[in-house]
Structures are given as structure tokens and as C-alpha cells.
Design an enzyme around this catalytic site. Structure first.
Site, short mmCIF file in Angstrom:
data_model
loop_
_atom_site.label_atom_id
_atom_site.label_comp_id
_atom_site.label_asym_id
_atom_site.label_seq_id
_atom_site.Cartn_x
_atom_site.Cartn_y
_atom_site.Cartn_z
N GLY A 177 -2.49 -10.90 -34.25
CA GLY A 177 -2.42 -12.29 -34.59
C GLY A 177 -2.63 -13.44 -33.60
O GLY A 177 -2.62 -14.56 -33.83
N GLY A 179 -4.87 -13.60 -30.98
CA GLY A 179 -6.23 -13.97 -30.43
C GLY A 179 -6.75 -15.37 -30.90
O GLY A 179 -6.38 -15.78 -31.91
N CYS A 182 -8.83 -15.42 -34.12
CA CYS A 182 -8.08 -14.35 -35.10
C CYS A 182 -7.72 -15.22 -36.14
O CYS A 182 -6.99 -16.20 -35.72
CB CYS A 182 -7.01 -13.50 -34.21
SG CYS A 182 -5.89 -12.92 -35.34
P1 5GP Z 1 -8.25 -14.17 -27.02
O1 5GP Z 1 -8.10 -13.81 -25.62
O2 5GP Z 1 -9.46 -14.70 -27.28
O3 5GP Z 1 -7.05 -15.03 -27.41
O4 5GP Z 1 -7.78 -12.85 -27.76
C1 5GP Z 1 -8.46 -11.81 -27.80
C2 5GP Z 1 -8.23 -10.50 -28.67
O5 5GP Z 1 -8.20 -11.00 -29.90
C3 5GP Z 1 -9.02 -9.50 -28.73
O6 5GP Z 1 -8.68 -8.47 -27.54
C4 5GP Z 1 -8.47 -8.62 -29.93
O7 5GP Z 1 -7.44 -8.01 -29.79
C5 5GP Z 1 -8.28 -10.12 -30.91
N1 5GP Z 1 -9.23 -9.88 -31.90
C6 5GP Z 1 -10.58 -10.27 -31.67
N2 5GP Z 1 -11.36 -10.45 -32.61
C7 5GP Z 1 -10.34 -10.67 -33.78
C8 5GP Z 1 -10.61 -10.70 -35.18
O8 5GP Z 1 -11.53 -10.64 -35.69
N3 5GP Z 1 -9.30 -10.58 -35.76
C9 5GP Z 1 -8.18 -10.58 -35.16
N4 5GP Z 1 -7.20 -10.40 -35.90
N5 5GP Z 1 -7.94 -10.07 -33.90
C10 5GP Z 1 -9.23 -10.17 -33.01
#
Ligand code: 5GP
Length: 345
Positions: A177, A179, A182
Site C-alpha cells: 500500500g 506505492g 497504489c
Molecule cells: P513507488 O516507487 O511508485 O512509490 O512504488 C512502486 C511500487 O508500487 C511497485 O514496486 C509495486 O510494489 C507497487 N505497485 C505498483 N503498481 C501497483 C498497483 O497497481 N497497486 C498496488 N497496490 N501497488 C502497486
């Protein structure tokens, strides 16, 4: 029902206390680290950032760019086997994870690629790392790939980090949760503040000689420093690497008030956009757990990596850490009540 009352922290809830330092220049700060992997028995040296296996981020082009600074990529799982075979014959593959999910097609593709070329690092990726099937899948992956570095996740608590390491993971991916695209926390109410998850899971993993990768929630270079300060061995990035030449997707140019603005689309792998692209839509028994956003186009990722490395080196001079292992030892977090909310980029 049970309530945990001790404070759990996100990156924005803390700052790092400056400490006396003998470093006279940022160039003395070493941002490369050598890891020995518990089960694989191999060693890797580099800058421990990992581009996320999202289909816009975990590309061959990103792998080539990150490899130049000895950082890593978790490739997305939608490349055909032939392209992966060619890639794993190239130099950049030394810093790349092959990604498998839970489908039998993913496992068949891994077998097809392995029949042609060595696959030294594998990431097994599911949104919810808490199921018995996932532990069984990690154990199977380990028995079929005794010498591969295996990264598994995602989870956010100590007991599951330990279970994954005991099942055969070398590196456990931490974050549910967290991301940037996300929506799991909004949709389900489930999650865990990222910094506290890293602190708890790193302690559990290190006790077993495993490693953790903090996945999600970094929006500025200082968040990467905080993740490492909290005990993360690796840090995975999605949003901070979005909007670059090396990403998959089109750059869209618009005229706004006479000024040209260039943008790219970035979306979660559980968003409606991704589910339509790969599964023809959102199945009726589930809801999308990701969103679709546009981000400014920022050119080549090289400059962003230089900024990240610069932030990290500077932080190391502020706290007197000559290498990344010392960053964790030298970190004292200061709880803050409110922090300027900056968005990187
Ligand atoms: P960010 O660096 O953009 O904050 O987070 C990246 C991470 O978000 C990814 O490596 C993956 O674990 C998570 N993530 C990517 N797409 C999704 C999604 O559609 N739903 C959720 N719950 N997590 C995501």
C-alpha cells in the site's frame, strides 16, 4: 480485535539528525555495497537501487541506463521469451532480475529462457505475500534454482519476512500500500507505514542473514536515505523513475498558456489501465488497486540518478557515514509533526 498503539512511521514523519563527521568531501562517501546472498551463495557489488518491475519502468532500456551506475532493474514480466533470452546474453543482465508471477505461463517462460541462457537473479512478485501458496512458490523456485538470487514479496511484517527467507528468498521485498500509484490502502484499509515496515522487517531478515528491499513510497531522494537509514539493503523505485526516456510509453506534448508541456502516462500494475492492457479488463470479482496518472517528461534517467546519488552522498557527509552500511548505524531519526510536502521532479 487488537489495537497496536506504538507509533508507526512513514518517511515523511521523520528527519535524520545530523552528526559530527570526519568526511571532508562528498566524494569520500561510497554508495556501492557488496552483498553476499544467503541461499544463492553469490556476491553482488553495486549501487543498491532497483527499478520496479512495473511495465513502464522495468524495461530493457532502463536496465541499460541503470547498469551504467551499477544499479539494478526488476524487469517487467510482459517481454516475450525470445527478447528475454537476447537480453540475458547482454552485459546489462548482470544487474537485472527476471520477474515471475503466479501464473503457469510465467513459470513456463522462465523455464524456456533458462533452457537457452543463465538467469542469475529472479524476482517473484505478488501483491499479497501472505498466502501459503506464495511460500510454496518461493520454496519451489528455490529448489529449481539453487544458485539464483531470489527476491520475494511483498510483505510488511517480521514473521512473514522470516518465513520467506526460510522458504528460500535471499531478499524480501517490503511494502504494502505504499506505492505512489497504489490504492490498496484506500480500497482495503490494509497497509503499514513504510519506514516502520522496513525497520521491523530488516531486523528480522538480518537476524537470518537475509536482505530486504524497501519497495514503494519514495518520492524524494531523502526518502531513499531514510529507507537505508531504517535498515533497507536495497530500495525499489517506481514513481521516481517514471517520465523518463527509458520508460515504456508515449511522450505527449501539449501547449498550455503558450508553453509546451511534455508528459508521460504512469499507472499501477493493478490499475484498470494495466488490467485492460494485459487481461482485457478488471475481472468482476475484484476491483482495481492502482491508479493512472500523468507525470512530467524529464528526459534521460541519468540526471535523476545523479541527483539521487548526490542526495545520498550529501546525507552521508551530514551523518558521518563513509559507506551504506554505516548509514544505518549512524542514523538517528527525529520525529517531526509536519513536514513540507514536496513532490520530486
Ligand atoms: P513507488 O516507487 O511508485 O512509490 O512504488 C512502486 C511500487 O508500487 C511497485 O514496486 C509495486 O510494489 C507497487 N505497485 C505498483 N503498481 C501497483 C498497483 O497497481 N497497486 C498496488 N497496490 N501497488 C502497486
Amino acid at each position: 480485535m487488537h489495537i497496536e498503539t506504538d507509533i508507526k512511521l512513514d518517511f515523511r514523519d521523520v528527519l535524520i539528525r545530523p552528526k559530527r563527521s570526519v568526511l571532508t568531501s562528498r566524494s569520500e562517501a561510497n554508495i556501492e555495497r557488496t552483498f553476499r546472498f544467503l541461499h544463492a551463495g553469490t556476491e553482488w557489488t553495486g549501487f543498491p537501487l532497483i527499478a520496479s518491475n512495473m511495465d513502464t519502468i522495468g524495461t530493457f532500456e532502463m536496465a541499460a541506463a541503470l547498469s551504467k551506475v551499477k544499479a539494478m532493474v526488476a524487469l517487467h514480466k510482459y517481454y516475450p521469451a525470445e527478447h528475454l533470452v537476447d537480453f540475458f546474453r547482454s552485459e546489462a543482465s548482470r544487474n537485472a532480475f527476471f520477474t515471475v508471477g503466479s501464473s503457469s505461463a510465467d513459470w513456463e517462460k522462465l523455464a524456456a529462457v533458462k533452457a537457452e541462457v543463465a538467469v542469475p537473479m529472479i524476482s517473484i512478485d505478488v501483491a499479497n505475500g501472505y498466502t501459503e501458496q506464495f511460500l510454496d512458490a518461493v520454496a519451489r523456485l528455490r529448489s529449481e534454482n539453487p544458485k539464483a538470487v531470489i527476491m520475494a514479496g511483498t510483505v510488511v511484517t517480521a514473521e512473514m519476512t522470516e518465513a520467506l527467507i526460510l522458504a528460500g528468498a535471499d531478499i524480501v521485498r517490503i511494502g504494502i500500500g505504499s506505492g505512489s500509484v497504489c490504492t490498496t490502502r484506500d480500497l482495503t484499509g490494509v497497509g503499514f507505514p513504510q519506514l516502520s515496515a522496513v525497520i521491523e522487517c530488516a531486523d528480522a531478515a538480518h537476524g537470518l542473514k537475509g536482505q530486504v528491499c524497501s519497495d514503494g513510497g519514495c518520492v524524494v531522494p531523502g526518502d531513499i536515505v531514510k529507507a537505508i537509514g531504517g535498515g533497507a539493503d536495497f530500495v525499489m523505485l517506481g514513481g521516481m523513475l517514471a517520465g523518463h526516456t527509458e520508460c515504456a510509453g508515449e511522450v505527449v506534448h501539449e501547449l498550455v498558456d503558450g508553453q509546451q508541456i511534455s508528459k508521460m502516462v504512469f499507472y499501477g500494475m493493478s490499475s484498470e489501465t494495466a488490467m485492460k492492457k494485459y487481461h482485457g479488463g478488471v475481472a468482476n470479482y475484484r476491483a482495481a488497486e492502482g491508479k493512472t496518472v500523468t507525470v512530467p517528461f524529464r528526459g534521460e534517467v541519468r540526471e535523476t540518478l545523479t541527483t539521487i546519488a548526490g542526495g545520498l552522498r550529501s546525507a552521508m557527509t551530514y551523518i558521518g557515514a563513509e559507506n551504506l552500511k554505516e548509514v544505518t548505524k549512524r542514523t538517528t531519526f527525529v520525529l517531526v509533526t509536519a513536514q513540507r510536502n514536496t513532490v520530486y521532479g
